[in-house]
Design an enzyme around this catalytic site. Structure first.
Site, mmCIF file in Angstrom:
data_model
loop_
_atom_site.group_PDB
_atom_site.id
_atom_site.type_symbol
_atom_site.label_atom_id
_atom_site.label_comp_id
_atom_site.label_asym_id
_atom_site.label_seq_id
_atom_site.Cartn_x
_atom_site.Cartn_y
_atom_site.Cartn_z
ATOM 1 N N THR A 11 2.999 3.726 -6.794
ATOM 2 C CA THR A 11 3.046 4.188 -5.416
ATOM 3 C C THR A 11 2.349 5.544 -5.391
ATOM 4 O O THR A 11 1.748 5.954 -6.391
ATOM 5 C CB THR A 11 4.500 4.283 -4.899
ATOM 6 O OG1 THR A 11 4.495 4.564 -3.494
ATOM 7 C CG2 THR A 11 5.286 5.369 -5.622
ATOM 8 N N VAL A 68 0.857 -1.179 0.000
ATOM 9 C CA VAL A 68 0.000 0.000 0.000
ATOM 10 C C VAL A 68 0.895 1.232 0.000
ATOM 11 O O VAL A 68 1.852 1.324 0.780
ATOM 12 C CB VAL A 68 -0.919 0.025 1.234
ATOM 13 C CG1 VAL A 68 -1.783 1.285 1.225
ATOM 14 C CG2 VAL A 68 -1.795 -1.215 1.290
ATOM 15 N N CYS A 69 0.628 2.163 -0.906
ATOM 16 C CA CYS A 69 1.301 3.456 -0.923
ATOM 17 C C CYS A 69 2.825 3.295 -0.992
ATOM 18 O O CYS A 69 3.346 2.568 -1.835
ATOM 19 C CB CYS A 69 0.858 4.262 0.295
ATOM 20 S SG CYS A 69 1.269 6.012 0.264
ATOM 21 N N THR A 70 3.555 3.900 -0.065
ATOM 22 C CA THR A 70 5.010 3.849 -0.107
ATOM 23 C C THR A 70 5.570 2.524 0.388
ATOM 24 O O THR A 70 6.796 2.349 0.430
ATOM 25 C CB THR A 70 5.613 5.000 0.721
ATOM 26 O OG1 THR A 70 5.072 4.961 2.049
ATOM 27 C CG2 THR A 70 5.303 6.346 0.084
ATOM 28 N N GLY A 71 4.719 1.582 0.720
ATOM 29 C CA GLY A 71 5.182 0.215 0.984
ATOM 30 C C GLY A 71 5.915 -0.362 -0.214
ATOM 31 O O GLY A 71 6.712 -1.297 -0.082
#
Length: 337
Positions: free
Chosen positions: A127, A107-110
């Site tokens: 991202t 998720v996102c910056t993961g």
């Protein structure tokens, strides 16, 4: 895991975004109400509790290094990830969990954790729009798609910023249980099954550093100072005292675009700001330098896949949205305030 249970292992760490966890977790939990059997397990490096982005202390179920296999491995995002190297022990934990899981997601910056673990090499990924260029530099073998809400490449899923984790989780539920169950979850949570448009509707088109070349900075300043003026290639070249051909070469060399497209982006960002401030589309077109509403509409279609009106409705003031007339329930009379 018991028979029929789908194990979801979630890797958490200090500074993780709380909504990156709660959004997908609510989707999986809601899916269980309609017949799914997801079981969530939170793991961290060392099995230690972590502190979220909002300061809450989050207990975990175990050590990521000792976790058993999962059907889905999910890594969350956090604000520190794009700005500094991913801790080696976090990347190693992600690599080990991915090797033991049937499906990998971020998720996102993961996505930066997956990249540090070598899990995005040669893959398509996305991202948060604000950090897409950084991810592309950090993992040059990946093909980063900055406008995507989420990307599936084989058994690897990556999603855009924060709330896009909900879109990702719905896609995973749909893959596991079909569109009908996923639709029930979306309706229950009052979210769209698939949102219209990509991340670009949330981003600033010209986000980033100013041009380094003095001539290009002069062009930028001139257009921003008076977007309604004549900013044709010939007019811009005359203003900065270079030939049109040389100016075009300078734009391509530094900004990988043409003067005309750059001018349109400045006007486009201004038009978005005017719409956000409550101007109608015709006013926004005139004040931002577009010759007509139709030319503004075409620009919105090119950059966002939306009309100016749809964009404005989507980003209208929450106070305005709360005062929209409500549609009466079927069989009920009109609702009055």
């Amino acid at each position: 895991m018991t028979a029929g249970t789908h194990g979801v292992g979630i890797l958490v760490f200090d500074g993780m975004k709380m909504l990156d966890l709660s959004g997908p977790a609510e989707v999986f939990s809601e899916a269980n109400r309609f017949g799914a059997h997801y079981r969530l397990t939170l793991v961290s490096v060392g099995g230690k509790p972590v502190h979220t982005s909002i300061g809450l202390r989050m207990p975990v179920d175990g050590d990521a290094r000792a976790a058993s296999a999962f059907d889905t491995f999910l890594v969350l995002g956090g604000d520190p990830l794009p700005g500094s190297p991913v801790a080696p022990e976090l990347a190693a934990a992600a690599r080990r969990l991915a090797q033991r899981s049937a499906r990998v997601a971020s998720v996102c910056t993961g996505a930066f954790v997956l990249a540090a673990a070598g899990l995005l090499d040669g893959r398509r990924a996305t991202t948060h729009w604000e950090h897409a260029a950084t991810l592309a530099r950090r993992c040059p073998s990946a093909r980063v798609e900055p406008d995507a809400i989420f990307v599936k490449d084989g058994n690897t899923y990556t999603s855009a910023g924060v709330t896009a984790g909900i879109d990702l989780a719905l896609a995973l539920v749909e893959h596991d249980h079909g569109p009908d169950l996923a639709r029930q979850v979306a309706r229950s949570l009052v979210v769209p099954m698939q949102r219209a448009g990509g991340q670009s509707q949330f981003s600033a088109s010209l986000q980033g550093p100013a041009p380094k070349t003095p001539v290009l900075r002069l062009v930028q300043e001139a257009v921003q100072a008076d977007p309604t003026a004549d900013h044709s290639l010939e007019a811009l070249a005359a203003r900065v005292r270079v030939s049109p051909r040389h100016l075009t070469r300078m734009f391509r060399a530094e900004l990988d675009t043409t003067p005309g497209r750059y001018v349109e982006l400045i006007r486009f960002d201004l038009a978005k700001a005017l719409l956000d401030a409550g101007h109608n589309a015709t006013e926004a077109a005139a004040k931002s330098g577009f010759p007509s509403y139709e030319s503004l509409r075409r620009a919105f279609a090119r950059h966002l896949g939306l009309s100016p009106t749809r964009y404005q409705q989507r980003f209208a003031s929450t106070d305005r949205a709360s005062r929209r007339p409500r549609t009466p329930a079927r069989g009920a009379g009109a609702v009055t305030s």
